[in-house]
Design a protein around this motif. Sequence first.
Motif, PDB file in Angstrom:
ATOM      1  N   LEU A 158       0.835  -1.197   0.000  1.00  0.00           N
ATOM      2  CA  LEU A 158       0.000   0.000   0.000  1.00  0.00           C
ATOM      3  C   LEU A 158       0.875   1.255   0.000  1.00  0.00           C
ATOM      4  CD1 LEU A 158      -2.499  -1.323   2.670  1.00  0.00           C
ATOM      5  CD2 LEU A 158      -3.079  -0.855   0.275  1.00  0.00           C
ATOM      6  N   ARG A 159       0.368   2.325  -0.591  1.00  0.00           N
ATOM      7  CA  ARG A 159       1.117   3.585  -0.662  1.00  0.00           C
ATOM      8  C   ARG A 159       0.812   4.484   0.544  1.00  0.00           C
ATOM      9  NH1 ARG A 159       0.312   8.828  -2.573  1.00  0.00           N
ATOM     10  NH2 ARG A 159       2.218   9.859  -3.327  1.00  0.00           N
ATOM     11  N   ASN A 160      -0.439   4.851   0.712  1.00  0.00           N
ATOM     12  CA  ASN A 160      -0.847   5.621   1.880  1.00  0.00           C
ATOM     13  C   ASN A 160      -2.301   5.320   2.195  1.00  0.00           C
ATOM     14  OD1 ASN A 160      -0.758   7.369   4.034  1.00  0.00           O
ATOM     15  ND2 ASN A 160      -1.146   9.193   2.814  1.00  0.00           N
ATOM     16  N   PRO A 161      -2.544   4.238   2.913  1.00  0.00           N
ATOM     17  CA  PRO A 161      -3.920   3.878   3.286  1.00  0.00           C
ATOM     18  C   PRO A 161      -4.423   4.823   4.382  1.00  0.00           C
ATOM     19  CG  PRO A 161      -2.365   2.370   4.297  1.00  0.00           C
ATOM     20  CD  PRO A 161      -1.557   3.266   3.406  1.00  0.00           C
ATOM     21  N   TRP A 162      -4.747   6.031   3.946  1.00  0.00           N
ATOM     22  CA  TRP A 162      -5.101   7.128   4.854  1.00  0.00           C
ATOM     23  C   TRP A 162      -6.327   6.787   5.688  1.00  0.00           C
ATOM     24  CZ3 TRP A 162      -4.120  10.958   7.705  1.00  0.00           C
ATOM     25  CH2 TRP A 162      -4.987  12.033   7.900  1.00  0.00           C
ATOM     26  N   LYS A 163      -7.318   6.122   5.077  1.00  0.00           N
ATOM     27  CA  LYS A 163      -8.491   5.673   5.814  1.00  0.00           C
ATOM     28  C   LYS A 163      -8.900   4.280   5.349  1.00  0.00           C
ATOM     29  CE  LYS A 163      -8.912   9.536   8.072  1.00  0.00           C
ATOM     30  NZ  LYS A 163      -8.562   9.593   9.519  1.00  0.00           N
ATOM     31  N   PHE A 164      -9.278   3.434   6.317  1.00  0.00           N
ATOM     32  CA  PHE A 164      -9.813   2.108   6.005  1.00  0.00           C
ATOM     33  C   PHE A 164     -10.929   1.817   6.997  1.00  0.00           C
ATOM     34  CE2 PHE A 164      -6.859   1.189   9.397  1.00  0.00           C
ATOM     35  CZ  PHE A 164      -7.368   0.089  10.061  1.00  0.00           C
TER      36      PHE A 164
ATOM     37  N   ASP B 292     -16.672  -3.487   7.004  1.00  0.00           N
ATOM     38  CA  ASP B 292     -18.112  -3.561   6.776  1.00  0.00           C
ATOM     39  C   ASP B 292     -18.733  -4.259   7.996  1.00  0.00           C
ATOM     40  OD1 ASP B 292     -20.723  -4.215   5.984  1.00  0.00           O
ATOM     41  OD2 ASP B 292     -20.138  -4.589   3.907  1.00  0.00           O
ATOM     42  N   SER B 293     -19.630  -3.579   8.679  1.00  0.00           N
ATOM     43  CA  SER B 293     -20.196  -4.135   9.911  1.00  0.00           C
ATOM     44  C   SER B 293     -21.072  -5.356   9.668  1.00  0.00           C
ATOM     45  CB  SER B 293     -21.004  -3.059  10.649  1.00  0.00           C
ATOM     46  OG  SER B 293     -22.075  -2.600   9.841  1.00  0.00           O
ATOM     47  N   LEU B 294     -21.488  -5.588   8.425  1.00  0.00           N
ATOM     48  CA  LEU B 294     -22.329  -6.742   8.131  1.00  0.00           C
ATOM     49  C   LEU B 294     -21.510  -8.014   7.965  1.00  0.00           C
ATOM     50  CD1 LEU B 294     -25.176  -7.852   7.418  1.00  0.00           C
ATOM     51  CD2 LEU B 294     -24.619  -7.367   5.013  1.00  0.00           C
ATOM     52  N   ASN B 295     -20.398  -7.934   7.217  1.00  0.00           N
ATOM     53  CA  ASN B 295     -19.644  -9.149   6.867  1.00  0.00           C
ATOM     54  C   ASN B 295     -18.156  -9.061   7.193  1.00  0.00           C
ATOM     55  OD1 ASN B 295     -18.663  -7.427   4.832  1.00  0.00           O
ATOM     56  ND2 ASN B 295     -20.234  -8.125   3.383  1.00  0.00           N
ATOM     57  N   ASN B 296     -17.725  -7.952   7.802  1.00  0.00           N
ATOM     58  CA  ASN B 296     -16.327  -7.731   8.202  1.00  0.00           C
ATOM     59  C   ASN B 296     -15.364  -7.602   7.033  1.00  0.00           C
ATOM     60  OD1 ASN B 296     -16.931  -7.853  11.022  1.00  0.00           O
ATOM     61  ND2 ASN B 296     -16.987 -10.085  10.867  1.00  0.00           N
ATOM     62  N   ASN B 297     -15.869  -7.404   5.807  1.00  0.00           N
ATOM     63  CA  ASN B 297     -14.959  -7.134   4.699  1.00  0.00           C
ATOM     64  C   ASN B 297     -14.138  -5.882   5.007  1.00  0.00           C
ATOM     65  OD1 ASN B 297     -15.889  -9.300   3.231  1.00  0.00           O
ATOM     66  ND2 ASN B 297     -17.225  -8.098   1.915  1.00  0.00           N
ATOM     67  N   LEU B 298     -12.876  -5.917   4.590  1.00  0.00           N
ATOM     68  CA  LEU B 298     -11.947  -4.819   4.842  1.00  0.00           C
ATOM     69  C   LEU B 298     -11.871  -3.931   3.603  1.00  0.00           C
ATOM     70  CD1 LEU B 298      -9.734  -3.433   6.548  1.00  0.00           C
ATOM     71  CD2 LEU B 298      -8.115  -5.117   5.646  1.00  0.00           C
ATOM     72  N   TRP B 299     -12.214  -2.640   3.772  1.00  0.00           N
ATOM     73  CA  TRP B 299     -12.180  -1.659   2.696  1.00  0.00           C
ATOM     74  C   TRP B 299     -11.029  -0.687   2.952  1.00  0.00           C
ATOM     75  CZ3 TRP B 299     -15.671  -1.150  -1.494  1.00  0.00           C
ATOM     76  CH2 TRP B 299     -16.722  -2.079  -1.498  1.00  0.00           C
ATOM     77  N   ILE B 300     -10.162  -0.505   1.952  1.00  0.00           N
ATOM     78  CA  ILE B 300      -8.983   0.352   2.098  1.00  0.00           C
ATOM     79  C   ILE B 300      -8.953   1.343   0.945  1.00  0.00           C
ATOM     80  CG2 ILE B 300      -6.475   0.418   2.323  1.00  0.00           C
ATOM     81  CD1 ILE B 300      -6.636  -2.660   2.886  1.00  0.00           C
ATOM     82  N   ALA B 301      -8.993   2.622   1.271  1.00  0.00           N
ATOM     83  CA  ALA B 301      -8.816   3.669   0.256  1.00  0.00           C
ATOM     84  C   ALA B 301      -7.348   4.075   0.275  1.00  0.00           C
ATOM     85  CB  ALA B 301      -9.715   4.861   0.549  1.00  0.00           C
ATOM     86  N   ASP B 302      -6.653   3.831  -0.832  1.00  0.00           N
ATOM     87  CA  ASP B 302      -5.214   4.072  -0.896  1.00  0.00           C
ATOM     88  C   ASP B 302      -4.937   5.264  -1.805  1.00  0.00           C
ATOM     89  OD1 ASP B 302      -2.563   3.650  -0.331  1.00  0.00           O
ATOM     90  OD2 ASP B 302      -2.293   1.998  -1.736  1.00  0.00           O
ATOM     91  N   VAL B 303      -4.282   6.289  -1.236  1.00  0.00           N
ATOM     92  CA  VAL B 303      -4.003   7.516  -1.979  1.00  0.00           C
ATOM     93  C   VAL B 303      -2.966   7.252  -3.056  1.00  0.00           C
ATOM     94  CG1 VAL B 303      -3.212   9.904  -1.793  1.00  0.00           C
ATOM     95  CG2 VAL B 303      -4.550   8.882   0.058  1.00  0.00           C
ATOM     96  N   GLY B 304      -3.229   7.735  -4.281  1.00  0.00           N
ATOM     97  CA  GLY B 304      -2.354   7.470  -5.412  1.00  0.00           C
ATOM     98  C   GLY B 304      -1.186   8.427  -5.528  1.00  0.00           C
TER      99      GLY B 304
ATOM    100  N   SER C 239      -6.805  13.066  -4.205  1.00  0.00           N
ATOM    101  CA  SER C 239      -6.492  12.378  -2.956  1.00  0.00           C
ATOM    102  C   SER C 239      -7.754  11.801  -2.340  1.00  0.00           C
ATOM    103  CB  SER C 239      -5.844  13.364  -1.979  1.00  0.00           C
ATOM    104  OG  SER C 239      -5.509  12.712  -0.766  1.00  0.00           O
ATOM    105  N   ILE C 240      -7.830  10.481  -2.325  1.00  0.00           N
ATOM    106  CA  ILE C 240      -9.026   9.818  -1.826  1.00  0.00           C
ATOM    107  C   ILE C 240      -9.015   9.745  -0.304  1.00  0.00           C
ATOM    108  CG2 ILE C 240      -8.043   7.482  -1.959  1.00  0.00           C
ATOM    109  CD1 ILE C 240     -10.854   6.557  -2.909  1.00  0.00           C
ATOM    110  N   THR C 241     -10.178   9.940   0.289  1.00  0.00           N
ATOM    111  CA  THR C 241     -10.396   9.721   1.716  1.00  0.00           C
ATOM    112  C   THR C 241     -11.461   8.652   1.853  1.00  0.00           C
ATOM    113  OG1 THR C 241      -9.845  12.005   2.299  1.00  0.00           O
ATOM    114  CG2 THR C 241     -11.088  10.737   3.906  1.00  0.00           C
ATOM    115  N   GLY C 242     -11.085   7.517   2.391  1.00  0.00           N
ATOM    116  CA  GLY C 242     -12.019   6.411   2.515  1.00  0.00           C
ATOM    117  C   GLY C 242     -13.023   6.630   3.624  1.00  0.00           C
ATOM    118  N   GLY C 243     -14.179   5.984   3.494  1.00  0.00           N
ATOM    119  CA  GLY C 243     -15.231   6.082   4.495  1.00  0.00           C
ATOM    120  C   GLY C 243     -15.689   4.713   4.946  1.00  0.00           C
ATOM    121  N   TYR C 244     -16.988   4.482   4.837  1.00  0.00           N
ATOM    122  CA  TYR C 244     -17.591   3.274   5.382  1.00  0.00           C
ATOM    123  C   TYR C 244     -18.647   2.725   4.427  1.00  0.00           C
ATOM    124  CZ  TYR C 244     -15.613   4.812   9.844  1.00  0.00           C
ATOM    125  OH  TYR C 244     -14.756   5.198  10.836  1.00  0.00           O
ATOM    126  N   VAL C 245     -18.917   1.425   4.578  1.00  0.00           N
ATOM    127  CA  VAL C 245     -20.091   0.836   3.946  1.00  0.00           C
ATOM    128  C   VAL C 245     -21.296   1.154   4.824  1.00  0.00           C
ATOM    129  CG1 VAL C 245     -21.218  -1.300   3.226  1.00  0.00           C
ATOM    130  CG2 VAL C 245     -18.757  -1.007   2.874  1.00  0.00           C
TER     131      VAL C 245
END
Length: 337
Positions: A222-228, A231-243, A302-308
Amino acid sequence: MKYTCLLFLSIFYCLNVYSQLDIDIESFGSGFDKPVGIKNAGDSRLFIVEQDGYIQILNDDGTTSLTPFLDIDNLVVDISAGDERGLLGLAFHPNYSSNGYFYVNYINLSGDTVVSRFSVSANPDLADNTSEQIIITYAQPYPNHNGGDMHFGSDGYLYISSGDGGNIGDPDDNSQNLQNLLGTILRIDVNNTSGGNNYAIPPDNPFVSDPTSADEIWVFGLRNPWKFSFDSLNNNLWIADVGQWTVEEINMISSSASGTNFGWRCYEGSSTYNLTDCPVINTLTFPVAEYTHNGSGNFKCSITGGYVHRGSINTDFNGYYFFADYCSNEIGTIDFD
């Protein structure tokens, strides 16, 4: 990361999520100084992380408490020059209501990452500023790409995002180097100790049997996983990585997919970046979504990750992953299905 603002508190846009749905966004809290995070401790309050070293309480009536919940400005590197360091992350222990523990991620006066535990005082609106217990530290070679987000997983372990250490193009190849903690998401057990550390290594971490790799690493590349987030339903991991120059990416894996290599600095998103000494392509995991800086609409950078979204009120949004871009001031969504 290019400088990031606080989602849903300082962005005032209306947009179509898709043709049948419109979103109206209204200001709920204001007056924060360099807000970079927002967390909840299981009650009606929101805790706003300010980059200078403060955590403010935003009450459910939209007012802000007069005294910061936490003040560690004296521990945090000076960011008056406008760099990316400072107080970057906050996570409340799953048993916070009974043990009063919470964890912060900051860059200290030496320029290194520190993850510490603090305790709440007898006053629930004030932390004990003297209660710091340092959990883990690691060096930062440059003053950018520090990651810093933290979440407890449903397994009770603390997950920590760590950027590649900075500069352009990951010149030290940290993200593909499993011997350091940079360019990764880490996973540690803060409820136990071992090896002289204030934490233990979960036994199912992917590299615990590899003497050439850091035991703390959960995923890397990963380069800069600023926010990850999870998912509260299935625990999938979501990572927004800044390019780097062209592509902002969103990665998603199941909660059990440990040891994943997301490919930076070999690839920026799904585009070739620098293939020197890279692993074979079929060992890499590419984004579930990406967008370019100069595509349609406003310039993006520059992406900022959030939530499902998983809620009982605006149920039309359930299953949508929300994110934002700092340069375009837009909030976007992905319907993964």
